[in-house]
Motif scaffolding. Structure first.
Motif, PDB file in Angstrom:
ATOM      1  N   CYS A  75       0.828  -1.209   0.000  1.00 26.85           N
ATOM      2  CA  CYS A  75       0.000   0.000   0.000  1.00 26.85           C
ATOM      3  C   CYS A  75       0.858   1.253   0.000  1.00 26.85           C
ATOM      4  O   CYS A  75       2.029   1.221   0.359  1.00 26.85           O
ATOM      5  CB  CYS A  75      -0.914   0.035   1.228  1.00 26.85           C
ATOM      6  N   VAL A  76       0.249   2.363  -0.385  1.00 29.48           N
ATOM      7  CA  VAL A  76       0.926   3.663  -0.355  1.00 29.48           C
ATOM      8  C   VAL A  76      -0.012   4.705   0.237  1.00 29.48           C
ATOM      9  O   VAL A  76      -1.219   4.528   0.306  1.00 29.48           O
ATOM     10  CB  VAL A  76       1.372   4.113  -1.769  1.00 29.48           C
ATOM     11  N   GLU A  77       0.602   5.788   0.715  1.00 33.21           N
ATOM     12  CA  GLU A  77      -0.094   7.003   1.146  1.00 33.21           C
ATOM     13  C   GLU A  77      -1.217   6.734   2.154  1.00 33.21           C
ATOM     14  O   GLU A  77      -0.987   6.100   3.174  1.00 33.21           O
ATOM     15  CB  GLU A  77      -0.599   7.763  -0.096  1.00 33.21           C
ATOM     16  N   ALA A  78      -2.449   7.175   1.859  1.00 30.89           N
ATOM     17  CA  ALA A  78      -3.544   7.134   2.831  1.00 30.89           C
ATOM     18  C   ALA A  78      -3.881   5.703   3.241  1.00 30.89           C
ATOM     19  O   ALA A  78      -4.121   5.422   4.424  1.00 30.89           O
ATOM     20  CB  ALA A  78      -4.781   7.821   2.265  1.00 30.89           C
ATOM     21  N   GLU A  79      -3.895   4.796   2.274  1.00 37.24           N
ATOM     22  CA  GLU A  79      -4.215   3.403   2.584  1.00 37.24           C
ATOM     23  C   GLU A  79      -3.137   2.788   3.478  1.00 37.24           C
ATOM     24  O   GLU A  79      -3.434   2.039   4.403  1.00 37.24           O
ATOM     25  CB  GLU A  79      -4.347   2.591   1.294  1.00 37.24           C
ATOM     26  N   LEU A  80      -1.885   3.123   3.216  1.00 40.02           N
ATOM     27  CA  LEU A  80      -0.781   2.632   4.039  1.00 40.02           C
ATOM     28  C   LEU A  80      -0.919   3.130   5.466  1.00 40.02           C
ATOM     29  O   LEU A  80      -0.725   2.368   6.418  1.00 40.02           O
ATOM     30  CB  LEU A  80       0.560   3.063   3.447  1.00 40.02           C
TER      31      LEU A  80
END
Length: 293
Positions: A149-154
């Motif tokens: 995952c990246v960014e907000a989901e991470l």
């Protein structure tokens, strides 16, 4: 028969599993055949069991989900390496699409594992070790999701993993420092701090504290627990050695960079920075597996 599992088509003979005994036996057969998707199907009566799972049942569930997710994680890392290789630039879009498919399959497996824990397993756990085991397992699957995952989901899955690791750590305070489940929790929690939270100092502190606390109690363990505990402690030590080395190299590089910048300021030169060296980091992540009989 055809069935769709984890986003892919599987051909599967419909074998009715009516009892926990049948499911457990067939899950063992599927494990020997390395058919981990089938293991999960056969374990359905176990996952729906009213009451706490036995140690054997618990470990079968853990092995099934661990190996099924593990193959996706390995595939994702392989594709990431290919995607970053300049030799294969012309295949970038195809590789990216393929990697995205694997990401989605991994997320489905992790979501299913977390749901099984929330729906039945954790709620039916009656002793401290089982509660720690399931909460650690839940945190692990949030961590595996975070790997892709990246960014907000991470941030979302990272926060959930942290919440469950911390909950498991608090529950584990009632267990001996040498307990394999407690040590396995700290091993995975420290990897999470290092890999997902990018907090190497906390990872090192956590691993060192667990190792130091356990070392004095080893002489009181029976043979089986001694083997399990010392195996995990060796992994803690291996990770600690690697991470400490990385930290020392990073601190030395920072000192050299600071000194160099000071010289540049004095001499009024233009500073052209070089890209930071990328390390191929390998470390161990512990998973309790059932013993072969």
């Amino acid at each position: 028969y055809q069935r769709r599992v984890h986003g892919i088509i599987n051909f599967f003979m419909d074998i009715p599993v009516k009892t926990i005994e049948e499911g457990t036996f067939l899950a063992k057969v599927a494990e020997q055949a390395e058919r981990y998707e089938d293991m999960i199907v056969f374990l359905k009566p176990v996952l729906q069991k009213k009451g706490e799972l036995t140690m054997e049942e618990r470990n079968l569930v853990s092995v099934a989900y661990k190996n099924l997710s593990g193959s996706k994680r390995t595939a994702w890392r392989a594709l990431s390496a290919i995607e970053e290789n300049p030799k294969y630039t012309k295949y970038h879009e195809k590789t990216k699409t393929y990697k995205k498919k694997i990401e989605e399959e991994l997320k489905v497996i992790c979501k299913e594992a977390i749901k099984a824990i929330d729906d039945n397993l954790l709620g039916n756990a009656t002793n401290a070790e089982s509660k720690v085991f399931y909460q650690k397992m839940k945190a692990d699957y949030y961590r595996y999701t975070g790997e892709v995952c990246v960014e907000a989901e991470l941030k979302d899955v990272s926060d959930k993993a942290l919440e469950n690791y911390e909950g498991a750590k608090k529950a584990a305070e009632t267990l001996p420092a040498t307990d394999p489940v407690r040590l396995g929790l700290i091993l995975n929690f420290s990897v999470f701090q290092y890999e997902i939270r990018k907090n190497p100092k906390e990872a090192c502190a956590m691993a060192k504290a667990a190792f130091d606390e356990a070392i004095s109690g080893l002489q009181d363990l029976d043979e089986d627990k001694y083997k399990d505990s010392t195996a995990i402690m060796q992994l803690l030590k291996d990770n600690l050695t690697l991470w400490t080395s990385e930290l020392e190299e990073g601190e030395e590089a920072a000192k050299q960079s600071t000194h160099f910048n000071q010289l540049i300021t004095v001499l009024s030169l233009i500073h052209i920075s070089e890209p930071t060296r990328r390390y191929a980091i390998s470390y161990a992540v512990f998973c309790l597996k059932k013993k072969k009989t």
